[in-house]
Design an enzyme around this catalytic site. Structure first.
Site, PDB file in Angstrom:
ATOM      1  CG  ASP A  31      -2.125   0.820   1.123  1.00 22.71           C
ATOM      2  OD1 ASP A  31      -3.239   0.280   1.237  1.00 22.71           O
ATOM      3  OD2 ASP A  31      -1.994   2.051   0.892  1.00 22.71           O
ATOM      4  CG  ASN A  35      -7.982   7.209  -0.079  1.00 21.90           C
ATOM      5  OD1 ASN A  35      -8.225   7.967   0.851  1.00 21.90           O
ATOM      6  ND2 ASN A  35      -8.926   6.752  -0.889  1.00 21.90           N
ATOM      7  CG  ASP A  58       3.681   4.787  -5.796  1.00 15.77           C
ATOM      8  OD1 ASP A  58       3.024   4.320  -6.754  1.00 15.77           O
ATOM      9  OD2 ASP A  58       3.435   5.883  -5.268  1.00 15.77           O
ATOM     10  CG  PHE A  81      -8.377  -4.526  -2.929  1.00 13.89           C
ATOM     11  CD1 PHE A  81      -9.734  -4.621  -3.150  1.00 13.89           C
ATOM     12  CD2 PHE A  81      -7.740  -5.564  -2.254  1.00 13.89           C
ATOM     13  CE1 PHE A  81     -10.460  -5.722  -2.714  1.00 13.89           C
ATOM     14  CE2 PHE A  81      -8.451  -6.664  -1.809  1.00 13.89           C
ATOM     15  CZ  PHE A  81      -9.814  -6.745  -2.034  1.00 13.89           C
ATOM     16  CB  SER A 125     -16.766  -0.572 -10.525  1.00 11.81           C
ATOM     17  OG  SER A 125     -17.865   0.261 -10.268  1.00 11.81           O
ATOM     18  CE1 TYR A 150     -12.714   3.742  -9.611  1.00 19.09           C
ATOM     19  CE2 TYR A 150     -15.012   3.944 -10.299  1.00 19.09           C
ATOM     20  CZ  TYR A 150     -14.024   3.280  -9.591  1.00 19.09           C
ATOM     21  OH  TYR A 150     -14.343   2.153  -8.882  1.00 19.09           O
ATOM     22  CE  LYS A 154     -11.613   0.191 -10.337  1.00 17.29           C
ATOM     23  NZ  LYS A 154     -10.526  -0.536  -9.661  1.00 17.29           N
ATOM     24  CG  ASN A 199     -18.658   6.856  -2.234  1.00 16.92           C
ATOM     25  OD1 ASN A 199     -17.456   6.732  -2.081  1.00 16.92           O
ATOM     26  ND2 ASN A 199     -19.218   6.757  -3.424  1.00 16.92           N
ATOM     27  NE  ARG A 231     -26.084   4.372  -7.637  1.00 17.42           N
ATOM     28  CZ  ARG A 231     -26.974   5.047  -8.365  1.00 17.42           C
ATOM     29  NH1 ARG A 231     -28.188   4.570  -8.569  1.00 17.42           N
ATOM     30  NH2 ARG A 231     -26.635   6.203  -8.907  1.00 17.42           N
ATOM     31  NE  ARG A 295     -23.284  11.856  -7.362  1.00 11.89           N
ATOM     32  CZ  ARG A 295     -22.770  11.019  -6.456  1.00 11.89           C
ATOM     33  NH1 ARG A 295     -22.059  11.483  -5.455  1.00 11.89           N
ATOM     34  NH2 ARG A 295     -22.992   9.728  -6.541  1.00 11.89           N
TER      35      ARG A 295
END
Ligand code: WQD
Length: 337
Positions: A31, A35, A58, A81, A125, A150, A154, A199, A231, A295
Protein backbone atom coordinates in the site's frame (compact mmCIF):
# COMPACT_ATOMS: atom_id res chain seq x y z
CA UNK A 1 0.31 -20.00 0.52
CA UNK A 2 1.42 -16.38 0.16
CA UNK A 3 -1.09 -13.92 -1.24
CA UNK A 4 -0.28 -10.36 -2.26
CA UNK A 5 -3.00 -7.84 -1.49
CA UNK A 6 -2.34 -4.48 -3.12
CA UNK A 7 -4.15 -1.60 -1.48
CA UNK A 8 -4.55 -3.93 1.47
CA UNK A 9 -4.89 -1.11 3.99
CA UNK A 10 -7.80 0.51 2.14
CA UNK A 11 -11.48 0.01 2.85
CA UNK A 12 -12.24 -3.21 0.97
CA UNK A 13 -8.61 -4.36 1.03
CA UNK A 14 -8.32 -4.34 4.82
CA UNK A 15 -11.54 -6.30 5.27
CA UNK A 16 -10.29 -8.83 2.73
CA UNK A 17 -6.95 -9.21 4.52
CA UNK A 18 -8.89 -10.07 7.68
CA UNK A 19 -10.92 -12.76 5.90
CA UNK A 20 -7.81 -14.18 4.21
CA UNK A 21 -5.94 -14.41 7.50
CA UNK A 22 -8.97 -15.97 9.16
CA UNK A 23 -8.83 -18.66 6.47
CA UNK A 24 -5.14 -19.29 7.14
CA UNK A 25 -3.59 -17.51 4.16
CA UNK A 26 -0.26 -15.75 4.58
CA UNK A 27 -0.76 -12.21 3.39
CA UNK A 28 1.67 -9.60 2.18
CA UNK A 29 0.22 -6.14 1.79
CA UNK A 30 1.47 -3.44 -0.55
CA UNK A 31 0.00 0.00 0.00
CA UNK A 32 1.40 3.47 -0.71
CA UNK A 33 -0.78 4.97 2.06
CA UNK A 34 -2.10 7.60 -0.38
CA UNK A 35 -5.65 6.96 0.87
CA UNK A 36 -5.06 4.82 3.95
CA UNK A 37 -3.06 4.66 7.13
CA UNK A 38 -0.54 2.29 8.65
CA UNK A 39 -2.75 2.19 11.77
CA UNK A 40 -5.08 -0.12 9.83
CA UNK A 41 -2.48 -2.85 10.45
CA UNK A 42 -3.25 -2.61 14.16
CA UNK A 43 -6.96 -3.06 13.48
CA UNK A 44 -6.27 -6.13 11.35
CA UNK A 45 -4.06 -7.54 14.09
CA UNK A 46 -6.69 -6.85 16.77
CA UNK A 47 -9.24 -8.90 14.81
CA UNK A 48 -7.10 -11.75 13.55
CA UNK A 49 -4.26 -11.87 16.09
CA UNK A 50 -1.81 -11.49 13.25
CA UNK A 51 -0.16 -8.55 11.54
CA UNK A 52 0.25 -9.14 7.82
CA UNK A 53 3.60 -8.46 6.22
CA UNK A 54 3.47 -4.87 4.99
CA UNK A 55 5.53 -3.04 2.42
CA UNK A 56 4.92 0.65 1.74
CA UNK A 57 5.57 0.65 -1.98
CA UNK A 58 4.31 2.52 -4.99
CA UNK A 59 3.12 0.26 -7.79
CA UNK A 60 3.41 3.10 -10.30
CA UNK A 61 7.16 2.48 -10.29
CA UNK A 62 7.95 -0.43 -12.54
CA UNK A 63 11.33 -1.15 -10.91
CA UNK A 64 9.65 -1.30 -7.49
CA UNK A 65 7.18 -3.91 -8.72
CA UNK A 66 9.98 -5.93 -10.35
CA UNK A 67 12.03 -5.81 -7.18
CA UNK A 68 9.06 -6.88 -5.04
CA UNK A 69 8.47 -10.04 -7.09
CA UNK A 70 12.18 -10.88 -6.98
CA UNK A 71 12.01 -10.79 -3.21
CA UNK A 72 8.64 -12.59 -3.03
CA UNK A 73 8.91 -15.18 -5.78
CA UNK A 74 6.56 -17.46 -3.78
CA UNK A 75 3.54 -15.16 -4.22
CA UNK A 76 1.06 -17.11 -6.30
CA UNK A 77 -2.08 -15.11 -5.85
CA UNK A 78 -2.67 -11.39 -6.18
CA UNK A 79 -5.77 -9.49 -5.13
CA UNK A 80 -5.41 -6.07 -6.68
CA UNK A 81 -7.30 -3.29 -4.90
CA UNK A 82 -4.75 -0.49 -5.17
CA UNK A 83 -6.39 2.23 -7.26
CA UNK A 84 -7.82 5.71 -7.11
CA UNK A 85 -11.60 5.75 -6.89
CA UNK A 86 -13.01 9.27 -6.80
CA UNK A 87 -15.21 9.66 -9.86
CA UNK A 88 -15.28 13.48 -9.79
CA UNK A 89 -11.53 13.78 -9.30
CA UNK A 90 -10.97 11.48 -12.26
CA UNK A 91 -12.93 13.83 -14.52
CA UNK A 92 -10.69 16.75 -13.50
CA UNK A 93 -7.45 14.79 -13.64
CA UNK A 94 -7.80 11.87 -16.03
CA UNK A 95 -4.08 11.22 -16.47
CA UNK A 96 -3.67 10.75 -12.73
CA UNK A 97 -6.28 7.99 -12.95
CA UNK A 98 -4.75 6.35 -16.01
CA UNK A 99 -1.35 6.43 -14.35
CA UNK A 100 -2.52 5.19 -10.95
CA UNK A 101 -4.95 2.55 -12.10
CA UNK A 102 -3.53 1.37 -15.41
CA UNK A 103 0.26 1.65 -15.07
CA UNK A 104 0.27 -0.25 -11.79
CA UNK A 105 -1.94 -2.97 -13.26
CA UNK A 106 0.36 -3.38 -16.27
CA UNK A 107 3.48 -3.62 -14.10
CA UNK A 108 1.90 -6.25 -11.88
CA UNK A 109 0.76 -8.32 -14.85
CA UNK A 110 4.20 -8.05 -16.44
CA UNK A 111 5.68 -9.78 -13.40
CA UNK A 112 2.92 -12.40 -13.16
CA UNK A 113 3.22 -13.17 -16.87
CA UNK A 114 6.77 -14.38 -16.22
CA UNK A 115 5.46 -17.15 -13.97
CA UNK A 116 4.32 -20.52 -15.19
CA UNK A 117 0.98 -19.87 -13.54
CA UNK A 118 -0.51 -17.08 -11.48
CA UNK A 119 -3.87 -16.10 -10.03
CA UNK A 120 -5.23 -12.60 -10.21
CA UNK A 121 -8.33 -11.00 -8.73
CA UNK A 122 -9.34 -7.57 -9.97
CA UNK A 123 -11.54 -5.00 -8.24
CA UNK A 124 -13.95 -3.94 -10.91
CA UNK A 125 -17.19 -2.04 -10.56
CA UNK A 126 -20.85 -2.11 -11.56
CA UNK A 127 -20.07 1.25 -13.11
CA UNK A 128 -19.08 -0.72 -16.26
CA UNK A 129 -22.80 -1.33 -16.90
CA UNK A 130 -23.72 2.38 -16.84
CA UNK A 131 -27.52 2.61 -16.82
CA UNK A 132 -28.37 -0.96 -17.69
CA UNK A 133 -31.57 -1.43 -19.67
CA UNK A 134 -33.00 -4.15 -17.47
CA UNK A 135 -32.79 -4.94 -13.79
CA UNK A 136 -31.33 -6.85 -12.08
CA UNK A 137 -27.98 -6.60 -13.84
CA UNK A 138 -26.33 -9.86 -14.78
CA UNK A 139 -22.76 -10.40 -15.96
CA UNK A 140 -23.85 -10.53 -19.59
CA UNK A 141 -25.55 -7.15 -19.46
CA UNK A 142 -24.00 -4.77 -21.98
CA UNK A 143 -20.95 -2.76 -21.03
CA UNK A 144 -21.71 0.91 -21.66
CA UNK A 145 -19.26 3.63 -22.65
CA UNK A 146 -17.62 4.79 -19.43
CA UNK A 147 -19.04 7.90 -17.82
CA UNK A 148 -15.77 8.93 -16.19
CA UNK A 149 -12.04 8.26 -16.51
CA UNK A 150 -12.33 6.30 -13.24
CA UNK A 151 -14.99 4.05 -14.79
CA UNK A 152 -12.90 3.78 -17.92
CA UNK A 153 -9.91 2.52 -15.92
CA UNK A 154 -12.10 -0.33 -14.66
CA UNK A 155 -13.24 -1.23 -18.18
CA UNK A 156 -9.75 -0.96 -19.63
CA UNK A 157 -8.40 -2.91 -16.66
CA UNK A 158 -10.80 -5.78 -17.37
CA UNK A 159 -9.79 -5.76 -21.04
CA UNK A 160 -6.07 -5.73 -20.28
CA UNK A 161 -6.41 -8.69 -17.92
CA UNK A 162 -8.50 -10.62 -20.43
CA UNK A 163 -5.97 -10.04 -23.21
CA UNK A 164 -3.01 -11.03 -21.05
CA UNK A 165 -4.68 -14.11 -19.57
CA UNK A 166 -5.19 -15.48 -23.11
CA UNK A 167 -1.46 -15.62 -23.76
CA UNK A 168 -0.04 -16.37 -20.32
CA UNK A 169 -0.35 -18.65 -17.32
CA UNK A 170 -2.48 -16.05 -15.58
CA UNK A 171 -6.00 -17.01 -14.53
CA UNK A 172 -8.18 -14.18 -13.34
CA UNK A 173 -11.43 -13.30 -11.67
CA UNK A 174 -13.02 -9.91 -12.29
CA UNK A 175 -15.24 -8.85 -9.42
CA UNK A 176 -17.77 -6.15 -10.21
CA UNK A 177 -18.73 -4.53 -6.93
CA UNK A 178 -22.02 -2.77 -6.45
CA UNK A 179 -21.99 -0.28 -3.53
CA UNK A 180 -19.78 -1.46 -0.65
CA UNK A 181 -20.64 0.05 2.73
CA UNK A 182 -20.30 -0.68 6.45
CA UNK A 183 -17.41 -1.65 8.68
CA UNK A 184 -16.11 -4.72 10.45
CA UNK A 185 -18.49 -5.64 13.32
CA UNK A 186 -15.53 -5.48 15.73
CA UNK A 187 -15.24 -1.79 14.74
CA UNK A 188 -11.47 -2.26 14.47
CA UNK A 189 -11.45 -1.36 10.76
CA UNK A 190 -13.79 0.61 8.50
CA UNK A 191 -13.89 3.29 5.84
CA UNK A 192 -11.60 6.31 6.22
CA UNK A 193 -12.65 8.83 3.57
CA UNK A 194 -10.28 11.75 3.12
CA UNK A 195 -11.96 15.16 3.04
CA UNK A 196 -15.62 15.54 2.17
CA UNK A 197 -17.07 12.11 1.36
CA UNK A 198 -18.51 11.72 -2.12
CA UNK A 199 -20.32 8.50 -1.27
CA UNK A 200 -23.68 8.35 0.42
CA UNK A 201 -23.07 6.29 3.56
CA UNK A 202 -19.95 8.05 4.90
CA UNK A 203 -21.71 11.35 4.23
CA UNK A 204 -24.71 10.15 6.24
CA UNK A 205 -22.63 8.99 9.20
CA UNK A 206 -20.56 12.19 9.18
CA UNK A 207 -23.78 14.20 9.18
CA UNK A 208 -25.12 12.05 12.02
CA UNK A 209 -22.02 12.75 14.11
CA UNK A 210 -22.23 16.49 13.40
CA UNK A 211 -19.26 16.82 11.09
CA UNK A 212 -21.51 17.90 8.21
CA UNK A 213 -24.56 20.13 8.55
CA UNK A 214 -26.86 18.15 6.32
CA UNK A 215 -26.94 15.57 3.57
CA UNK A 216 -27.80 16.70 0.07
CA UNK A 217 -30.07 14.13 -1.52
CA UNK A 218 -29.32 14.36 -5.22
CA UNK A 219 -32.76 14.42 -6.79
CA UNK A 220 -36.19 13.02 -5.91
CA UNK A 221 -37.64 13.17 -9.39
CA UNK A 222 -36.22 9.90 -10.68
CA UNK A 223 -38.64 7.27 -12.02
CA UNK A 224 -38.42 5.15 -8.85
CA UNK A 225 -41.08 4.56 -6.17
CA UNK A 226 -39.88 7.40 -3.90
CA UNK A 227 -38.13 9.42 -6.61
CA UNK A 228 -34.57 8.84 -5.33
CA UNK A 229 -31.94 6.67 -7.00
CA UNK A 230 -31.70 2.98 -6.24
CA UNK A 231 -28.46 1.11 -5.58
CA UNK A 232 -27.37 -2.27 -4.30
CA UNK A 233 -25.57 -1.60 -1.00
CA UNK A 234 -23.42 -4.55 0.06
CA UNK A 235 -21.80 -5.02 3.46
CA UNK A 236 -18.02 -4.84 3.07
CA UNK A 237 -17.57 -8.02 5.13
CA UNK A 238 -19.78 -9.99 2.73
CA UNK A 239 -17.82 -8.48 -0.14
CA UNK A 240 -14.47 -9.37 1.45
CA UNK A 241 -15.56 -12.99 1.92
CA UNK A 242 -16.32 -13.28 -1.79
CA UNK A 243 -12.67 -12.51 -2.52
CA UNK A 244 -11.49 -15.44 -0.44
CA UNK A 245 -13.91 -17.77 -2.20
CA UNK A 246 -12.86 -16.45 -5.61
CA UNK A 247 -9.22 -16.99 -4.66
CA UNK A 248 -9.90 -20.55 -3.54
CA UNK A 249 -11.65 -21.16 -6.85
CA UNK A 250 -8.57 -19.96 -8.73
CA UNK A 251 -6.18 -21.98 -6.58
CA UNK A 252 -8.24 -25.15 -7.15
CA UNK A 253 -8.97 -24.34 -10.78
CA UNK A 254 -11.07 -27.05 -12.35
CA UNK A 255 -12.42 -25.26 -15.41
CA UNK A 256 -10.84 -23.96 -18.58
CA UNK A 257 -12.03 -20.38 -18.36
CA UNK A 258 -9.03 -18.08 -18.11
CA UNK A 259 -11.13 -15.17 -16.88
CA UNK A 260 -14.38 -15.30 -14.95
CA UNK A 261 -16.54 -12.33 -14.03
CA UNK A 262 -18.90 -12.03 -11.09
CA UNK A 263 -21.28 -9.36 -9.87
CA UNK A 264 -20.98 -8.83 -6.15
CA UNK A 265 -24.09 -7.31 -4.69
CA UNK A 266 -27.04 -8.34 -2.53
CA UNK A 267 -29.54 -8.49 -5.36
CA UNK A 268 -31.72 -5.98 -3.51
CA UNK A 269 -32.04 -2.35 -4.51
CA UNK A 270 -32.45 0.39 -1.89
CA UNK A 271 -33.31 4.03 -2.50
CA UNK A 272 -31.44 6.93 -0.96
CA UNK A 273 -34.41 7.56 1.35
CA UNK A 274 -34.44 3.90 2.40
CA UNK A 275 -30.77 4.15 3.33
CA UNK A 276 -31.51 7.28 5.36
CA UNK A 277 -34.37 5.42 7.09
CA UNK A 278 -32.12 2.50 7.91
CA UNK A 279 -29.60 4.93 9.40
CA UNK A 280 -32.28 6.64 11.48
CA UNK A 281 -33.53 3.30 12.74
CA UNK A 282 -30.16 1.96 13.89
CA UNK A 283 -28.85 5.25 15.26
CA UNK A 284 -32.06 6.54 16.82
CA UNK A 285 -31.21 9.91 15.28
CA UNK A 286 -33.11 12.06 12.80
CA UNK A 287 -30.86 12.83 9.87
CA UNK A 288 -30.77 16.41 8.57
CA UNK A 289 -31.12 16.38 4.82
CA UNK A 290 -32.50 18.37 1.93
CA UNK A 291 -33.42 17.43 -1.58
CA UNK A 292 -31.28 19.18 -4.19
CA UNK A 293 -30.77 18.84 -7.94
CA UNK A 294 -29.65 15.59 -9.49
CA UNK A 295 -25.91 14.91 -9.50
CA UNK A 296 -24.41 14.72 -12.97
CA UNK A 297 -23.58 11.20 -14.08
CA UNK A 298 -25.81 9.36 -11.61
CA UNK A 299 -27.76 6.43 -13.00
CA UNK A 300 -31.33 5.88 -11.81
CA UNK A 301 -31.17 2.22 -10.93
CA UNK A 302 -28.46 -0.37 -10.38
CA UNK A 303 -28.81 -3.64 -8.55
CA UNK A 304 -27.24 -6.99 -9.17
CA UNK A 305 -28.45 -10.33 -10.35
CA UNK A 306 -26.35 -12.46 -8.00
CA UNK A 307 -27.27 -15.88 -9.44
CA UNK A 308 -23.85 -16.51 -10.94
CA UNK A 309 -21.94 -15.64 -7.77
CA UNK A 310 -24.44 -17.64 -5.70
CA UNK A 311 -24.28 -20.74 -7.88
CA UNK A 312 -20.74 -20.79 -9.21
CA UNK A 313 -18.92 -19.37 -6.19
CA UNK A 314 -21.39 -20.72 -3.66
CA UNK A 315 -21.35 -17.28 -2.07
CA UNK A 316 -24.30 -15.36 -0.72
CA UNK A 317 -24.51 -12.16 1.28
CA UNK A 318 -25.43 -12.73 4.90
CA UNK A 319 -25.63 -9.21 6.29
CA UNK A 320 -28.50 -6.75 5.90
CA UNK A 321 -28.59 -3.07 5.02
CA UNK A 322 -29.40 -2.34 8.66
CA UNK A 323 -26.43 -4.33 9.89
CA UNK A 324 -24.24 -2.45 7.44
CA UNK A 325 -25.60 0.92 8.58
CA UNK A 326 -25.20 -0.06 12.20
CA UNK A 327 -21.55 -1.00 11.73
CA UNK A 328 -20.88 2.16 9.68
CA UNK A 329 -22.45 4.25 12.46
CA UNK A 330 -20.49 2.50 15.23
CA UNK A 331 -17.32 3.02 13.25
CA UNK A 332 -18.02 6.72 12.74
CA UNK A 333 -18.64 7.13 16.47
CA UNK A 334 -15.44 5.29 17.30
CA UNK A 335 -13.16 7.30 15.02
CA UNK A 336 -14.60 10.62 16.23
CA UNK A 337 -14.40 9.77 19.94
C1 WQD B 1 -25.19 6.49 -4.04
C2 WQD B 1 -26.50 7.23 -4.18
C3 WQD B 1 -26.33 9.40 -5.17
C4 WQD B 1 -23.99 11.22 -1.99
C5 WQD B 1 -19.99 5.51 -6.87
C6 WQD B 1 -19.14 5.28 -8.09
C7 WQD B 1 -18.98 3.80 -8.34
C8 WQD B 1 -18.42 3.11 -7.14
C9 WQD B 1 -19.11 3.48 -5.88
C10 WQD B 1 -16.15 3.26 -6.30
C11 WQD B 1 -26.66 7.95 -5.50
C12 WQD B 1 -26.80 9.50 -3.74
C13 WQD B 1 -24.70 10.31 -2.75
C14 WQD B 1 -24.66 12.32 -1.41
C15 WQD B 1 -26.71 11.53 -2.38
N1 WQD B 1 -17.02 3.33 -7.15
N2 WQD B 1 -26.05 10.48 -2.94
N3 WQD B 1 -26.01 12.43 -1.62
O1 WQD B 1 -22.70 6.94 -7.29
O2 WQD B 1 -23.68 4.65 -6.87
O3 WQD B 1 -21.25 4.91 -7.06
O4 WQD B 1 -19.33 4.89 -5.77
O5 WQD B 1 -15.27 3.15 -5.79
O6 WQD B 1 -18.17 3.64 -9.42
O7 WQD B 1 -19.77 5.86 -9.19
O8 WQD B 1 -22.37 5.76 -5.04
O9 WQD B 1 -22.41 6.47 -2.72
O10 WQD B 1 -21.78 8.16 -4.49
O11 WQD B 1 -24.14 7.38 -4.34
O12 WQD B 1 -27.94 11.72 -2.54
O13 WQD B 1 -24.08 13.18 -0.72
O14 WQD B 1 -26.56 8.25 -3.17
O15 WQD B 1 -27.03 10.32 -5.96
O16 WQD B 1 -28.00 7.84 -5.86
P1 WQD B 1 -22.60 5.63 -6.66
P2 WQD B 1 -22.60 6.98 -4.10
Amino acid sequence: MKILVTGGLGFIGSHTVVELQNEGFEVVVIDNLSNSSEDVLKGIEAITGKKPLFEKLDLREKSVVQDFFKRHSDVNGVIHFAASKAVGESVGNPLLYYENNINSLVYLLQELEKKESANFIFSSSCTVYGQAETMPINEDSAIQPAMSPYGNTKQIGEEIITDVAKVSGINAVLLRYFNPIGAHPSVEIGELPIGVPQNLVPFITQTGIGLRKELMVYGNDYPTPDGTCIRDYIHVVDLAKAHVIALQRLLNKKNEEKVETFNLGTGVGSSVLEVINAFEKVSGKKLAYQIVDRREGDVTLAYANTDKANKVLGWKTQLSLEQAMESAWKWEQKIRS
